[in-house]
Design an enzyme around this catalytic site. Structure first.
Site, PDB file in Angstrom:
ATOM      1  N   ASP A   1      -4.818  81.281  64.502  1.00  0.00           N
ATOM      2  CA  ASP A   1      -4.672  80.418  63.334  1.00  0.00           C
ATOM      3  C   ASP A   1      -5.824  79.417  63.301  1.00  0.00           C
ATOM      4  O   ASP A   1      -6.211  78.858  64.334  1.00  0.00           O
ATOM      5  CB  ASP A   1      -3.325  79.688  63.388  1.00  0.00           C
ATOM      6  CG  ASP A   1      -2.932  79.112  62.036  1.00  0.00           C
ATOM      7  OD1 ASP A   1      -1.963  79.623  61.434  1.00  0.00           O
ATOM      8  OD2 ASP A   1      -3.591  78.153  61.577  1.00  0.00           O
ATOM      9  N   ILE A   2      -6.347  79.173  62.101  1.00  0.00           N
ATOM     10  CA  ILE A   2      -7.494  78.268  61.946  1.00  0.00           C
ATOM     11  C   ILE A   2      -7.102  76.813  62.203  1.00  0.00           C
ATOM     12  O   ILE A   2      -7.947  75.986  62.543  1.00  0.00           O
ATOM     13  CB  ILE A   2      -8.110  78.466  60.539  1.00  0.00           C
ATOM     14  CG1 ILE A   2      -9.565  78.051  60.503  1.00  0.00           C
ATOM     15  CG2 ILE A   2      -7.305  77.772  59.455  1.00  0.00           C
ATOM     16  CD1 ILE A   2     -10.317  78.527  59.257  1.00  0.00           C
TER      17      ILE A   2
ATOM     18  N   ASN B   1       7.679  82.405  57.678  1.00  0.00           N
ATOM     19  CA  ASN B   1       8.015  81.615  56.504  1.00  0.00           C
ATOM     20  C   ASN B   1       8.005  82.538  55.291  1.00  0.00           C
ATOM     21  O   ASN B   1       7.122  83.384  55.165  1.00  0.00           O
ATOM     22  CB  ASN B   1       6.986  80.498  56.302  1.00  0.00           C
ATOM     23  CG  ASN B   1       6.927  79.535  57.476  1.00  0.00           C
ATOM     24  OD1 ASN B   1       7.956  79.219  58.076  1.00  0.00           O
ATOM     25  ND2 ASN B   1       5.736  79.085  57.826  1.00  0.00           N
TER      26      ASN B   1
ATOM     27  N   HIS C   1       4.042  84.010  62.826  1.00  0.00           N
ATOM     28  CA  HIS C   1       3.358  83.065  63.705  1.00  0.00           C
ATOM     29  C   HIS C   1       3.872  83.284  65.122  1.00  0.00           C
ATOM     30  O   HIS C   1       5.092  83.333  65.340  1.00  0.00           O
ATOM     31  CB  HIS C   1       3.696  81.615  63.333  1.00  0.00           C
ATOM     32  CG  HIS C   1       3.269  81.192  61.957  1.00  0.00           C
ATOM     33  ND1 HIS C   1       2.181  80.376  61.734  1.00  0.00           N
ATOM     34  CD2 HIS C   1       3.786  81.447  60.730  1.00  0.00           C
ATOM     35  CE1 HIS C   1       2.058  80.141  60.434  1.00  0.00           C
ATOM     36  NE2 HIS C   1       3.029  80.780  59.802  1.00  0.00           N
TER      37      HIS C   1
ATOM     38  N   HIS D   1       3.251  87.420  57.293  1.00  0.00           N
ATOM     39  CA  HIS D   1       2.678  87.170  58.622  1.00  0.00           C
ATOM     40  C   HIS D   1       3.727  86.539  59.521  1.00  0.00           C
ATOM     41  O   HIS D   1       4.635  85.858  59.059  1.00  0.00           O
ATOM     42  CB  HIS D   1       1.442  86.270  58.538  1.00  0.00           C
ATOM     43  CG  HIS D   1       1.667  84.982  57.796  1.00  0.00           C
ATOM     44  ND1 HIS D   1       1.672  84.927  56.423  1.00  0.00           N
ATOM     45  CD2 HIS D   1       1.891  83.716  58.215  1.00  0.00           C
ATOM     46  CE1 HIS D   1       1.901  83.676  56.032  1.00  0.00           C
ATOM     47  NE2 HIS D   1       2.038  82.924  57.112  1.00  0.00           N
TER      48      HIS D   1
ATOM     49  N   VAL E   1       0.385  81.164  52.578  1.00  0.00           N
ATOM     50  CA  VAL E   1      -0.432  82.356  52.319  1.00  0.00           C
ATOM     51  C   VAL E   1       0.508  83.511  51.969  1.00  0.00           C
ATOM     52  O   VAL E   1       1.369  83.896  52.764  1.00  0.00           O
ATOM     53  CB  VAL E   1      -1.298  82.717  53.546  1.00  0.00           C
ATOM     54  CG1 VAL E   1      -2.074  84.009  53.286  1.00  0.00           C
ATOM     55  CG2 VAL E   1      -2.266  81.579  53.878  1.00  0.00           C
TER      56      VAL E   1
HETATM   57  P1  5GP Z   1       2.216  79.914  56.282  1.00  0.00           P
HETATM   58  O1  5GP Z   1       2.309  78.460  55.976  1.00  0.00           O
HETATM   59  O2  5GP Z   1       1.862  80.733  55.049  1.00  0.00           O
HETATM   60  O3  5GP Z   1       3.397  80.462  57.029  1.00  0.00           O
HETATM   61  O4  5GP Z   1       1.025  80.050  57.298  1.00  0.00           O
HETATM   62  C1  5GP Z   1      -0.295  80.272  56.910  1.00  0.00           C
HETATM   63  C2  5GP Z   1      -1.169  80.004  58.113  1.00  0.00           C
HETATM   64  O5  5GP Z   1      -2.435  80.569  57.873  1.00  0.00           O
HETATM   65  C3  5GP Z   1      -1.390  78.510  58.379  1.00  0.00           C
HETATM   66  O6  5GP Z   1      -0.930  78.189  59.693  1.00  0.00           O
HETATM   67  C4  5GP Z   1      -2.901  78.327  58.227  1.00  0.00           C
HETATM   68  O7  5GP Z   1      -3.460  77.425  59.154  1.00  0.00           O
HETATM   69  C5  5GP Z   1      -3.416  79.748  58.424  1.00  0.00           C
HETATM   70  N1  5GP Z   1      -4.650  80.044  57.706  1.00  0.00           N
HETATM   71  C6  5GP Z   1      -4.901  79.801  56.388  1.00  0.00           C
HETATM   72  N2  5GP Z   1      -6.135  80.210  56.054  1.00  0.00           N
HETATM   73  C7  5GP Z   1      -6.670  80.753  57.188  1.00  0.00           C
HETATM   74  C8  5GP Z   1      -7.940  81.354  57.470  1.00  0.00           C
HETATM   75  O8  5GP Z   1      -8.820  81.500  56.629  1.00  0.00           O
HETATM   76  N3  5GP Z   1      -8.128  81.790  58.756  1.00  0.00           N
HETATM   77  C9  5GP Z   1      -7.167  81.657  59.721  1.00  0.00           C
HETATM   78  N4  5GP Z   1      -7.471  82.123  60.932  1.00  0.00           N
HETATM   79  N5  5GP Z   1      -5.966  81.095  59.476  1.00  0.00           N
HETATM   80  C10 5GP Z   1      -5.721  80.644  58.231  1.00  0.00           C
END
Ligand code: 5GP
Ligand code: ZN
Length: 113
Positions: free
Chosen positions: A29-30, A86, A101, A99, A95
């Site tokens: 994760d970024i 999520n 985590h 996915h 996103v």
């Molecule tokens: P969500 O909130 O959708 O469950 O999690 C999305 C995750 O994707 C977040 O933890 C966010 O930091 C990660 N994320 C968003 N954009 C990028 C990206 O371009 N690269 C990486 N490696 N992670 C990303």
């Protein structure tokens, strides 16, 4: 193709990929929320957990096996870890590509939301 995870999977956006097979890519994760924070992502674009069809349901099991394998590789399998999916706006999904985590490497809070 506007989906950020599809672009990571195709290599158009760079990422720290830690695992790949025919169906799944996993990358760090970024914005890590824990010492280990890896996203486990199906290569097929599925918008959310809530969009899973019967035909695609086995991918969740495959993602879980990858999470367990990565936890072992990252040295957190004995201490314990958390997997989170999520789904949708109130589920905290930012996103729109399914996915999982994988979080670990510190004591995680008891709160779930
Ligand atoms: P969500 O909130 O959708 O469950 O999690 C999305 C995750 O994707 C977040 O933890 C966010 O930091 C990660 N994320 C968003 N954009 C990028 C990206 O371009 N690269 C990486 N490696 N992670 C990303
Ligand atoms: Zn996508």
């Amino acid at each position: 193709m506007s989906c950020v995870f599809c672009q990571i999977i195709s290599g158009k956006i760079p990422s720290d990929i830690v695992y790949q097979d025919e169906e799944i890519t996993a990358f760090r994760d970024i914005e890590p929320q824990a010492p280990v924070h890896i996203l486990i992502v199906p290569k097929k674009h599925i918008g959310a957990l809530g969009d899973i069809s019967h035909e695609d349901a086995t991918i969740i099991g495959e993602m879980t096996l990858v999470a367990n394998k990565l936890a072992e590789q990252e040295g957190i399998s004995q201490r314990g870890y958390r997997v989170v999916v999520n789904s949708g706006p109130e589920g905290g999904q930012a996103v729109s590509h399914l996915h999982m985590h994988l979080l670990g490497g510190r004591q995680l809070s008891g709160q779930l939301g």
